[in-house]
Structure formats: C-alpha cells, structure tokens
Design a protein around this motif. Structure first.
Motif, mmCIF file in Angstrom:
data_model
loop_
_atom_site.group_PDB
_atom_site.id
_atom_site.type_symbol
_atom_site.label_atom_id
_atom_site.label_comp_id
_atom_site.label_asym_id
_atom_site.label_seq_id
_atom_site.Cartn_x
_atom_site.Cartn_y
_atom_site.Cartn_z
ATOM 1 N N PHE A 117 8.180 -1.979 3.828
ATOM 2 C CA PHE A 117 7.184 -3.017 4.106
ATOM 3 C C PHE A 117 6.021 -2.378 4.859
ATOM 4 N N LEU A 118 4.865 -2.328 4.221
ATOM 5 C CA LEU A 118 3.674 -1.761 4.856
ATOM 6 C C LEU A 118 2.836 -2.904 5.412
ATOM 7 N N ASP A 119 2.955 -3.096 6.726
ATOM 8 C CA ASP A 119 2.262 -4.214 7.375
ATOM 9 C C ASP A 119 0.851 -3.776 7.745
ATOM 10 N N GLU A 120 -0.114 -4.700 7.657
ATOM 11 C CA GLU A 120 -1.528 -4.393 7.963
ATOM 12 C C GLU A 120 -2.011 -3.229 7.103
ATOM 13 N N ILE A 121 -1.831 -3.360 5.819
ATOM 14 C CA ILE A 121 -2.116 -2.236 4.921
ATOM 15 C C ILE A 121 -3.603 -1.875 4.865
ATOM 16 N N GLY A 122 -4.455 -2.816 5.264
ATOM 17 C CA GLY A 122 -5.903 -2.557 5.262
ATOM 18 C C GLY A 122 -6.287 -1.415 6.197
#
Ligand SMILES: Nc1ncnc2c1ncn2[C@@H]1O[C@H](COP(=O)(O)OP(=O)(O)OP(=O)(O)O)[C@@H](O)[C@H]1O
Ligand SMILES: [Mg+2]
Length: 349
Positions: A117-122
């Motif tokens: 899970f890549l959170d805050e991918i921005g």
C-alpha cells in the motif's frame, strides 16, 4: 550475510481489521465496488480527503483478495525524504551509500506474493516513479547499489488526496505510471456526503470509548448533540468524528452526552463577539477600546440580524447548508465561517 527478513516489516500477530461501518447509499456503493475489484489482480487507486478511510479500504482490498494470507505492507510516502523512499521501497546493498553497512531488503521484496500500500503516492519523486513503473509492468526491480534484477509479484494499492491528473499535467507525476495504477479508481466519499452514517459511526465510537473507559453502560447523545453532530461539515471526516466523539464521552459526567467540542483549540479566553471586518467604516485604524460604545451596540445589532437570517435560511433549507448559503447570497465558504461562529455561540449558551 545479514539480510533483513520479511518479519522486519510484518507484525507477529495479524493486524486488527477494523470493521468499515456505514449504511448510506454512497458508502454501500463504494464498498460494493471495493469488494468487486478486491480479488482482481490489478492495481487500485484510492482517492479521498483526509480521514475518509483510505487506509482501512486498502486493508480490506488486501484481505478480500487471494493474497490475504501473504504480507500487507504500507509505505507512507509523505513521511520520507526522496532518497529514503527509494531505499525503503527497493532495499539496498551493503556499501550502496554512506551508512549502508549491510544489505537490507525493501518493502517490495518483503511484500512478495502480497500487497504493497503506497500511501500519499503524489509525494513519490519522479526517479522512483520510474522504478515503480518497471515493477508494475515487468514485475522486476533492482536493490539500490545492485545491477541484479529481482523478480517480484506484488499488487500495488495506492492512495492520495492530491489531484494526480493535475500533477501529471505539470510533469510532477508520470502519466504512464498513473495510467497503470488507475486500473480502478475508487473515490472514498467524504463524511458530509454520507450524513446518514454520522450517528451510526458516532454511536459506535461512543460505545467503544465507554468500554475503553470501563463504563458499564453505553452513553447516548442528547438531541442537541445529535443536531450538532449532524450539521457539522466534518472536514477531517471519520478520524475527526472519532476524536470529537471520544473527547465528548470521556469529558462527560453522565451517560447523556450533551457537550460536543469540535475545536479543542478554541480558547476560553477569546472574546466570543465576532469581529467586524477590519476595513468596515468607522473602525479603520482604531483599537477596540477606541471605538465608541454606540458602535459596539451596532455591532451587536448586526450580529443579531445575521443570526436571525442564518436561522431562517437554515429552517427554509431544512438544514441543507449549501442551500442555506444560497438563500443568504453567501459563498459556501463564507457561510461556513458564519455558521461556525453561530455554533460556538450556541455551545456557549
Ligand atoms: N467506515 C468506517 N467505519 C469505522 N471506522 C472507520 C471507517 N472509515 C474510517 N474509519 C476510521 O477512521 C480513521 C481514519 O481512517 P483512515 O486512516 O483509513 O483514513 P485515511 O483516509 O487513510 O486518512 P489520511 O488521509 O489522514 O491518512 C481510522 O481510525 C479508521 O479506523
Ligand atoms: Mg491514511
């Protein structure tokens, strides 16, 4: 050789999966789409405001997939510097950079067979995005400082509150990565759009807090508290609701919860009288004690009129705040400012 094992990233006991509560149509639609895509072996992009339940949704996507018995790992990309993001994701070889005293595997390797899970991918830098794209396309990557390619089978779930299309348009996010990650885009509804769920969640959080505090009975909200909870806009969504409710419960001396404090930072020492705009005629350049008493009573009269109009607009719009703002000829933002002051005044009474 000392290779960091998968254990480093996963806990001994399986994570506690929080039940995702809600009965509003928007929430049920969201859950339906989530359950449908969960077993499909493709990336999913979760988009939603802060506190809407993106992380919870990512966990559900994993546990409802065929990968449920394999690792579910998370990387919060906003919490790390660009170079750390790369080594956290892909690991590194001994000597790859100063301080790399031993080989370390990254989240991708540790999540093999499972979900990352890549959170805050921005917040992922472009060079790292390039490497992630390779994993998504070719299931392969290299550790930092190594030329050897490692094969991997990881499903990516990404989350953001940012406008990734706008970031891509300004070359801050790779369009081809965005295309791959957005096989399915799930938009998590904000709490204000699922107002039927507010009380359900509030009662659930209140009950849990009471149990945690060792209370023998479950508290209830007074009618005023219910109204306040239902009419608040919840910019921090479910996390904010949880905090507000838990605070109200622990502070309450009775099982009837009446006092709801939305803003714990509100100072009891601040004047409750709303300020006139600084450029209003007659007040420019004057401090409060220089204003003539007659102006002060005018200030009160203007405030009373505002409240009268606000209450009447709320009644006419059946407490629909957007409609009420329209009736008053205010932008929603202006309306919210006035409404907040109004709520504070009511709470003081
Ligand atoms: N439907 C739900 N039912 C019960 N609890 C929920 C629900 N959705 C979210 N929560 C709870 O609300 C809190 C915030 O959820 P979560 O961390 O998943 O949100 P988020 O969108 O990832 O927030 P952020 O953008 O700030 O990282 C958590 O405590 C979570 O357990
Ligand atoms: Mg989150």
């Amino acid at each position: 050789m000392n290779v960091t094992s998968e254990k480093q990233y996963s806990s001994e006991t399986p994570p506690r999966v929080t039940e995702a509560l809600g009965q509003s149509e928007k929430f049920l639609d969201f859950q339906e789409r989530l359950s449908r895509v969960a077993p499909v072996n493709r990336p999913v992009l979760l988009i939603g405001e802060r506190g809407t339940g993106k992380e919870l949704a990512a966990g559900r996507l994993h546990y409802l997939s065929n990968r449920w018995h394999r690792p579910f790992l998370t990387l919060n990309c906003s919490a790390l510097s660009p170079s750390l993001i790369e080594s956290e994701l892909f690991g590194y070889e001994k000597g790859a950079f100063t301080g790399a005293s031993q080989r370390r595997i990254g989240r991708f390797e540790a999540a093999d067979g499972g979900t990352l899970f890549l959170d805050e991918i921005g917040n992922i830098p472009l060079e790292v995005q390039e490497k992630i794209l390779r994993v998504v396309e070719y299931y392969a990557f290299e550790r930092v400082g190594s030329p050897d390619s490692i094969d991997i089978d990881v499903r990516i779930i990404a989350a953001t509150n940012a406008d990734l299309k706008a970031l891509a348009a300004s070359n801050r996010f790779k369009l081809d990565l965005l295309d791959r990650l957005s096989f399915e885009v799930l938009i998590v509804p904000p709490l204000r759009e699922r107002s039927e769920d507010i009380l359900l969640l509030a009662n659930y959080f209140a009950g849990r807090m009471a149990v945690e505090l060792g209370w023998e009975e479950i508290p209830e909200f007074s009618p005023e508290a219910v109204k306040a909870l239902e009419h608040y806009n919840w910019p921090g969504n479910i996390r904010e609701l949880k905090n507000v409710v838990e605070r109200a419960v622990y502070r309450s001396d009775s099982l009837k919860i009446g006092d709801i404090i939305f803003d714990p930072f509100r100072s009891p020492y601040q004047s409750q009288e709303p300020e006139l705009p600084t450029d209003s005629p007659g007040t420019k350049g004057l401090s409060t004690d220089q204003i003539d008493p007659i102006d002060k009573s005018m200030k009160k009269a203007v405030w009373d009129l505002k409240i009268q109009m606000l209450e009447s607009a709320l009644a006419k719009s059946k407490f629909n705040q957007k409609k009420a703002a329209k009736i008053l000829g205010l932008t929603y933002h202006q309306f919210r400012g006035l409404y907040r002051q109004y709520k504070e005044m009511k709470n003081e009474e």
